[in-house]
Design an enzyme around this catalytic site. Structure first.
Site, PDB file in Angstrom:
ATOM      1  CE  LYS A 114      13.483 -80.789 -42.453  1.00 52.55           C
ATOM      2  NZ  LYS A 114      14.701 -81.534 -42.337  1.00 52.55           N
ATOM      3  CE  LYS A 197      16.397 -75.483 -46.043  1.00 51.05           C
ATOM      4  NZ  LYS A 197      16.890 -76.099 -44.879  1.00 51.05           N
ATOM      5  CE  LYS A 200      18.717 -83.205 -49.608  1.00 49.32           C
ATOM      6  NZ  LYS A 200      19.536 -84.029 -48.816  1.00 49.32           N
TER       7      LYS A 200
END
Ligand code: TYM
Length: 334
Positions: A114, A197, A200
């Site tokens: 991230k 993966k 969202k």
């Protein structure tokens, strides 16, 4: 048995969340005996590590609560709440910051992913995110934590923090939790890239099936899903090296409850032109009732707020003894 798990209320509940985690939450809730309790929460305190407009965040929390209820979480049997209403989470997180090591957090792959290349520009919140997650779990003395594969490392860290705190303070305060990770659906992949993966945060909505997508949208996403030109083999092992194909067959098997070999055998020798419409139909039929329950609930702010408020009161009461124990173990006067 104490079951606990959380989900960030950012964006929609998608098929990865559902097959990786939420379906197990519902199963564990439904199988619960009289001595057990389930706690499920919206990790809104975690979600502030991603920028969002205030109105959108409020909407997200209610919508995710509605989605969880639509997927089968029963607020009369499980404690359903949002983290921000239970200050014990933030308090214990701070207390655990004295125990967690920078080196441990530096190894967290989710932080690395991230934060990307600009680590110095990442927020402190993103860095200590896993400590708040440890607090979430340890506060409730959770024994079982149903999650997808991507949370495994955070739960290992939770155990490390619990062990170090118990040892350093000479107490037996925190229970060591076990992750419950489904074998076949631990990692549902993107529909556009078999190496990423389903998530969202993927900018392409075509990469995921949202539990709120209507029938046509589901069919269109499956039709456009990336595949390869080869026919399906008669067993799942022969799909090795074909990540997109494996993912779609895995989803089909998970949704029907068949095993992946049986799904392959059924479509053996056929291409994706035959498989995709069948997969779309399975998804449409299974997700429709969830979507319908969601639609009926999602705008009922009064009912949703009442559910979350009641859940938070129960959660706060359950968390209090552990929080008190942590302050006491550290010699902090309150
Ligand atoms: P979150 O919101 O990213 O995801 C919620 C749950 O869905 C699972 N999941 C998946 N499983 C399989 N395949 C996928 N593609 C996929 N994408 C998501 C996740 O593993 C997760 O179980 N940090 C957590 C929320 C959290 C939490 C906690 C979880 C906060 N505190 C305490 C457990 C215990 C998160 O961001 O999950």
């Amino acid at each position: 048995m104490r079951v606990l798990s959380g989900i960030q209320p950012t964006g929609n509940l998608h098929l990865g969340n559902y097959l990786g985690a939420i379906r197990n939450w519902v199963k564990m809730q439904d199988d619960m005996d009289a001595d057990s309790q389930c706690f499920f929460f919206l990790a809104d305190m975690h979600s502030i590590t991603v920028h969002e407009e205030r109105a959108q965040r409020l909407k997200n929390v209610r919508e995710m609560a509605a989605a969880l209820i639509a997927a089968g979480i029963d607020p009369d049997r499980s404690v359903l709440f949002n983290q921000a209403r239970v200050p014990a989470h933030a308090e214990l997180c701070w207390l655990l910051n004295g125990t967690a090591r920078i080196g441990w957090l530096n190894r967290m792959t989710q932080f690395k992913d991230k934060a990307g290349k600009n680590r110095e520009g990442a927020s402190v919140g993103l860095f200590v995110y896993p400590v708040l997650q440890a607090a979430d779990v340890l506060l409730y003395q959770a024994t079982h934590v149903p999650v997808g594969e991507d949370q495994k490392q955070h739960l290992e860290l939770t155990r490390d923090i619990a062990i170090k705190f118990n040892t350093d303070m000479g107490v037996d305060l925190f229970t060591l939790p076990d992750p419950i990770i489904p074998k076949e659906t631990a990692r549902i992949m993107s529909l556009r890239d078999g190496a990423a993966k389903m998530s969202k945060s993927d900018p392409s909505d075509m990469s995921r099936i949202n539990l709120t997508d209507d029938d046509d949208m589901i069919a269109s996403k499956i039709r456009k899903a990336k595949t390869d030109p080869e026919p399906l083999p008669d067993n799942f092992a022969d799909l090795a090296g074909r990540p997109e194909a494996s993912n779609l067959v895995g989803i089909f098997a998970a949704m029907t409850g068949d095993n992946a070999d049986a799904v392959c055998a059924r479509f053996a020798g056929q291409g994706f032109g035959a498989f995709k419409p069948a997969l779309a139909e399975v998804l449409v039929e299974t997700l429709r009732p969830i979507r319908q329950r969601f639609e009926a609930l999602k705008n009922d702010d009064v009912a949703l707020d009442a559910i979350l408020l009641k859940g938070a009161a129960k959660a706060a009461a359950a968390a209090e003894p552990t929080l008190r124990g942590a302050y006491a173990a550290l010699g902090l006067m309150r």
